[in-house]
Design an enzyme around this catalytic site. Structure first.
Site, PDB file in Angstrom:
ATOM      1  N   ILE A  21       0.848  -1.196   0.000  1.00 54.23           N
ATOM      2  CA  ILE A  21       0.000   0.000   0.000  1.00 54.23           C
ATOM      3  C   ILE A  21       0.887   1.251   0.000  1.00 54.23           C
ATOM      4  O   ILE A  21       0.599   2.231  -0.702  1.00 54.23           O
ATOM      5  CB  ILE A  21      -0.942  -0.020   1.226  1.00 54.23           C
ATOM      6  N   GLN A  41      12.837  -2.310   6.140  1.00 47.90           N
ATOM      7  CA  GLN A  41      13.137  -3.187   7.275  1.00 47.90           C
ATOM      8  C   GLN A  41      14.023  -4.336   6.796  1.00 47.90           C
ATOM      9  O   GLN A  41      13.519  -5.279   6.198  1.00 47.90           O
ATOM     10  CB  GLN A  41      11.818  -3.731   7.835  1.00 47.90           C
ATOM     11  N   ASP A  65      14.100  -0.467  11.546  1.00 43.06           N
ATOM     12  CA  ASP A  65      13.219  -1.484  12.117  1.00 43.06           C
ATOM     13  C   ASP A  65      12.613  -0.849  13.359  1.00 43.06           C
ATOM     14  O   ASP A  65      13.332  -0.546  14.319  1.00 43.06           O
ATOM     15  CB  ASP A  65      14.036  -2.740  12.480  1.00 43.06           C
ATOM     16  N   ILE A  93       3.007   0.372   8.402  1.00 43.63           N
ATOM     17  CA  ILE A  93       3.761  -0.705   9.049  1.00 43.63           C
ATOM     18  C   ILE A  93       2.836  -1.517   9.949  1.00 43.63           C
ATOM     19  O   ILE A  93       2.082  -0.946  10.745  1.00 43.63           O
ATOM     20  CB  ILE A  93       4.918  -0.079   9.877  1.00 43.63           C
ATOM     21  N   TYR A 156      -8.646 -11.798  12.313  1.00 44.65           N
ATOM     22  CA  TYR A 156      -7.856 -10.562  12.405  1.00 44.65           C
ATOM     23  C   TYR A 156      -7.327 -10.372  13.833  1.00 44.65           C
ATOM     24  O   TYR A 156      -6.271  -9.796  14.059  1.00 44.65           O
ATOM     25  CB  TYR A 156      -8.686  -9.365  11.937  1.00 44.65           C
ATOM     26  N   LYS A 163      -5.087  -2.147  15.855  1.00 44.39           N
ATOM     27  CA  LYS A 163      -5.604  -1.069  14.988  1.00 44.39           C
ATOM     28  C   LYS A 163      -6.543  -0.151  15.771  1.00 44.39           C
ATOM     29  O   LYS A 163      -6.596   1.053  15.509  1.00 44.39           O
ATOM     30  CB  LYS A 163      -6.326  -1.656  13.772  1.00 44.39           C
ATOM     31  N   THR A 194      -1.458  -8.104  -0.298  1.00 38.26           N
ATOM     32  CA  THR A 194      -0.071  -7.714  -0.016  1.00 38.26           C
ATOM     33  C   THR A 194       0.574  -8.808   0.824  1.00 38.26           C
ATOM     34  O   THR A 194      -0.106  -9.731   1.284  1.00 38.26           O
ATOM     35  CB  THR A 194      -0.025  -6.397   0.790  1.00 38.26           C
ATOM     36  N   LEU A 195       1.864  -8.623   1.079  1.00 34.23           N
ATOM     37  CA  LEU A 195       2.591  -9.571   1.928  1.00 34.23           C
ATOM     38  C   LEU A 195       1.943  -9.660   3.310  1.00 34.23           C
ATOM     39  O   LEU A 195       1.648 -10.751   3.808  1.00 34.23           O
ATOM     40  CB  LEU A 195       4.027  -9.058   2.062  1.00 34.23           C
ATOM     41  N   ALA A 196       1.694  -8.512   3.925  1.00 30.40           N
ATOM     42  CA  ALA A 196       1.101  -8.497   5.267  1.00 30.40           C
ATOM     43  C   ALA A 196      -0.313  -9.077   5.223  1.00 30.40           C
ATOM     44  O   ALA A 196      -0.710  -9.857   6.095  1.00 30.40           O
ATOM     45  CB  ALA A 196       1.081  -7.074   5.820  1.00 30.40           C
TER      46      ALA A 196
END
Ligand code: NAD
Length: 264
Positions: A21, A41, A65, A93, A156, A163, A194-196
């Protein structure tokens, strides 16, 4: 190409690859004339970031990081040395142990709860404090959140709790820095591959479900998020702070799945 961000400099944190993103946001800011610095990172992400940064005219990339506060200080030190001041920050992040992004929230361990909170929530506060020190003439910051903060999304789990804390931080930071004309907002994005995002169990089902049941009947792209980021980081939103701005094809306004038999 526009000029909404011409003469503005800022930091993008969280580009892992060209699906991130943060990358959609970086491209949109670049298209409006912004000058960009990036953090990454670890070396592997650094190697991936270098050509991406180059493609938007930036050779300014730094390791950082957020678990290691010395690397955060070092990155802001480099920004101060090279640019003196900045106009905006993008914090994109998040991290949690994928083994706990499935099953019951109640099974979250103390270790992963703390780890998730430090990286996905508190790091924004630590970044905002350092960024504000480089914004003598005001500025704008955004972070990225998800609707699992206020409504339960399967799997989640602890990320939803992080969040929720992140969104509360946005409001408190907005109150802290408002008198200095520094605006703090969040974008609550719909699911993006995405990766996350892939770390959340059942991500594909969540993605397909929101596509079917959003008012706009589609998922959002990183370009959609980029457009809203330009708004929140430019003078167009100069009267807006402390907001959680949804970029989710309207999914958050719905209360039940779309049922064809109920449609006229
Ligand atoms: P991504 O994997 O592309 O980006 C996540 C970034 O977090 C990576 O660049 C990674 O290096 C960084 N990161 C993780 N731990 C870090 C640490 N200790 N120090 C520094 N950086 C670290 O995935 P993304 O989906 O683009 O995620 C960006 C943000 O958007 C996250 O906050 C995520 O929760 C949020 N978000 C994602 C979605 C989605 O569906 N993908 C939806 C809403 C919000």
């Amino acid at each position: 190409m526009g000029e909404l961000m011409k003469g503005k400099r800022g930091l993008i944190m969280g580009v892992a690859n060209d699906h991130s993103i943060a990358w959609g946001i970086a491209q949109a800011l670049h298209a409006e004339g912004a000058e960009l610095a990036f953090t990454y990172q670890g070396e592997a992400f650094g190697r991936r970031l270098e050509p991406l940064a180059k493609s938007v005219g930036s050779d300014f990339i730094m390791p950082c990081d957020v678990e290691d506060i010395e690397t955060v200080d070092a990155a802001f030190g480099e920004l101060a040395d090279r640019w003196g001041s900045i106009d905006f920050v993008v914090h994109a992040i998040g991290f949690s142990d994928r083994n706990e992004l499935r099953g019951l929230y109640a099974d979250t361990t103390r270790k992963n709860f703390t780890h998730t909170m430090v990286i996905s929530c508190f790091s924004f506060t630590e970044v905002a404090k350092r960024a504000a020190a480089l914004m003598p003439d005001g500025g704008a910051m955004i972070t990225l959140t998800y609707g699992g903060s206020t409504r339960v999304m399967p799997n989640y789990n602890v990320m939803g709790v992080a969040k929720a804390g992140l969104e509360a931080s946005v409001r408190y930071l907005a109150a802290d820095y408002g008198p200095r004309n520094i605006r703090i907002n969040a974008i609550s994005a719909g699911p993006v591959r995405t990766l996350a995002g892939a770390g959340i169990s059942g991500a594909r089902e969540m993605y397909n479900y929101q596509q079917r049941n959003s008012p706009m009947r589609r998922n959002v792209t990183i370009d959609d998020v980029g457009g809203s980021a330009v708004y929140l980081l430019s003078h167009l939103s100069k009267g807006v702070t402390g907001e959680i701005h949804f970029v989710d094809s309207g999914y958050h306004i719905t209360s039940m799945p779309v049922l064809d038999e109920l449609k006229a």
